[in-house]
Design a protein around this motif. Sequence first.
Motif, short mmCIF file in Angstrom:
data_model
loop_
_atom_site.label_atom_id
_atom_site.label_comp_id
_atom_site.label_asym_id
_atom_site.label_seq_id
_atom_site.Cartn_x
_atom_site.Cartn_y
_atom_site.Cartn_z
N ASP A 214 0.79 -1.25 0.00
CA ASP A 214 0.00 0.00 0.00
C ASP A 214 0.82 1.29 0.00
O ASP A 214 0.60 2.18 0.82
N LEU A 215 1.77 1.38 -0.90
CA LEU A 215 2.56 2.61 -0.96
C LEU A 215 1.87 3.65 -1.84
O LEU A 215 1.25 3.30 -2.86
N SER A 216 2.00 4.93 -1.48
CA SER A 216 1.44 5.98 -2.33
C SER A 216 2.36 6.18 -3.54
O SER A 216 3.58 6.03 -3.43
N THR A 217 1.76 6.55 -4.66
CA THR A 217 2.58 6.90 -5.82
C THR A 217 2.23 8.33 -6.24
O THR A 217 1.18 8.85 -5.89
N TYR A 218 3.14 8.92 -7.02
CA TYR A 218 2.97 10.31 -7.45
C TYR A 218 3.30 10.37 -8.94
O TYR A 218 4.07 9.55 -9.44
N SER A 219 2.75 11.37 -9.63
CA SER A 219 3.14 11.47 -11.04
C SER A 219 4.54 12.09 -11.10
O SER A 219 4.92 12.91 -10.25
N ASN A 220 5.31 11.65 -12.08
CA ASN A 220 6.71 12.05 -12.17
C ASN A 220 6.79 13.56 -12.45
O ASN A 220 6.22 14.04 -13.43
N PRO A 221 7.53 14.32 -11.61
CA PRO A 221 7.62 15.77 -11.84
C PRO A 221 8.22 16.14 -13.20
O PRO A 221 8.03 17.25 -13.69
N LEU A 222 8.91 15.19 -13.84
CA LEU A 222 9.49 15.48 -15.16
C LEU A 222 8.41 15.79 -16.20
O LEU A 222 8.68 16.42 -17.21
N GLN A 223 7.19 15.34 -15.90
CA GLN A 223 6.09 15.61 -16.81
C GLN A 223 5.89 17.11 -17.01
O GLN A 223 5.47 17.56 -18.07
N ASP A 224 6.22 17.88 -15.97
CA ASP A 224 6.03 19.32 -16.04
C ASP A 224 7.34 20.07 -16.25
O ASP A 224 7.41 21.28 -16.15
N VAL B 177 8.54 17.83 -23.65
CA VAL B 177 8.34 17.79 -25.10
C VAL B 177 8.92 16.52 -25.73
O VAL B 177 8.67 16.23 -26.90
N VAL B 178 9.72 15.77 -24.95
CA VAL B 178 10.36 14.58 -25.52
C VAL B 178 9.32 13.47 -25.66
O VAL B 178 8.66 13.09 -24.69
N LYS B 179 9.19 13.00 -26.91
CA LYS B 179 8.23 11.93 -27.18
C LYS B 179 8.70 10.66 -26.46
O LYS B 179 9.87 10.32 -26.49
#
Length: 566
Positions: A100-110, A116-118
């Motif tokens: 049950d660990l929390s996950t987060y979206s990768n900050p690299l997305q922003d 911009v890298v495909k």
Amino acid sequence: MPCIYLPVGFLSHCMDSIFAPKSSSISSLSSSALLSRFLEASSSRKLSSLTFIGSRPFRSSSYSTTVAMASNDVSKPKIITGDFGYVLEDVPHFTDYIPDLSTYSNPLQDNPAFSVVKQYFVHVDDSVPQKIVVHKDSPRGIHFRRAGPRQKVYFDSDEVHACIVTCGGLCPGLNTVIREIVYSLYHMYGVTTVLGIDGGYRGFYARNTIALTPKVVNDIHKRGGTILGTTRGGHDTSKIVDSIQDRGINQVYIIGGDGTQKGASVIFEEIRRRGLKVVVAGSPKTIDNDIPVIDKSFGFDTAVEEAQRAINAAHVEAESVENGIGLVKLMGRYSGFIAMHATLASRDVDCCLIPESPFYLDGKGGLFEYVEKQLKENGHMVIVIAEGAGQELLSESMQSRNQQDASGNKLLQDVGLWISQGIKDYFSRQKTMAINLKYIDPTYMIRAVPSNASDNVYCTLLAQSAVHGAMAGYTGFTSGLVNGRQTYIPFYRIIEKQNKVVITDRMWARLLSSTNQPSFMSDKDVIEDKTECISGEKKVEGPATQFLDNGNYADGVLENKEVSSV
Ligand SMILES: Nc1ncnc2c1ncn2[C@@H]1O[C@H](COP(=O)(O)OP(=O)(O)OP(=O)(O)O)[C@@H](O)[C@H]1O
Ligand SMILES: O=P(O)(O)OC[C@H]1O[C@](O)(CO)[C@@H](O)[C@@H]1O
Ligand SMILES: [Mg+2]
């Protein structure tokens, strides 16, 4: 993806039944030898699909079977298999032992640089093959998880308390790896707490820490050595893990050679035993290039380049006088990669002596006869000797005591001085010619320099890979280059053997044909050496390292490793 965790005990049990006629028990095999047998079996269709449930294996009609591990099996190799003999030697992940660990979206997305890298994020099924030269019917073989950023991360940036430690001997590029870990954490993941552990493993409990910020590490890559300091010995696992816990550290970056990675592996086991959410990520460091699996270790190219300067000097000295001999001693305790590559790069070397290739001095086909012939024909010669070469001869003649350093590594006698004296004595006995021998010992000079351009790039990628893996919740891994790709390799594969020059391989043959030196090997030696490589079990350390993937001794394997092993 079919997923099978293969606890070694299970695997041995299954293999015993599969290979019953061939070997009555294989429980003593290493994990890589077990895997080799497994691959052999699946490729020869003795085994269509294996599923492990409890301790009893059974055959299944489908490849797509997933079996969960019992919770007490988390310390065993994590193996995932697929079609056509595909095997992924996976690395541990937090989710293996923490529910049950929390996950987060990768900050690299922003992050404007990366968003911009495909396809910037690595696909969960991406892996890199260990063997890239294959035959038409070869199984797909062993793969390692591809390194790189994941869409999901297991740490909130503010939560991360990272630390970096460097251990073992110096190596060009240590500061670059430190710098890039700090930069990646700060600028890619917004982490602002990074500590440097002062003075190797024992620094965890015996020294102060250093706060590392981008400003502090900004230009350290231009300096040799390590700003954190390094030590050998002093590995007290419990004290180290206590200190990690007390300081609230949850990402541990460990940069060092084979000994250091062994240390990292036991630290990881202890962390997992305590159920801590703490990543242990290794970066392989050694100018000797003696770490298996990876293409080469960082700093190796720089060391080889630096060694050229000593060889050039030896050549200039030797050719400027009558019967001049230039002798250069290079590092390489158990593996002669630096000497081999420096020799191949230079082309001025007439004889290269390494630990893997035994030689003898007197008599027909011996070193002294060859030196005399070279001097008669060319008037000068250059010899390169790795520090670990000829140690058996030395201890015979000097009756030396077996001394070790703080980490248990054998302390070597100075083979350069010994062989210089031997050559001088030979010619004074022979009275055939007066020689002029110059001995150059640049050993520490080749590892105390800053890393060159290509090593700097390599160090940057290694550091970034380690940080991406840690943020993604992987642990118990070393990041390393396999066939030119960044991967995560489980510790047990990194520490189980030492990478060595294979003297029955084509690379060594290329060297012999470039120097024209005697091979010092009889046909019998060659046959015996090949037999040992094929069996892969007879020698605990040595050539078998380069034949790990299903024990195949075919040309393709040789071709692959000789290009990629350094
Ligand atoms: N088998 C082992 N188990 C646990 N820790 C180890 C082991 N071997 C070495 N270490 C620890 O790892 C650290 C470095 O080891 P070592 O001095 O052998 O250098 P190394 O990492 O192999 O680098 P180099 O290639 O420069 O020798 C030391 O602090 C040592 O105590
Ligand atoms: O003198 P030290 O620092 O203990 O290290 C010497 C050894 O370290 C190495 O450079 C490996 O790091 C070997 O080539 C050499 O034998
Ligand atoms: Mg070592």
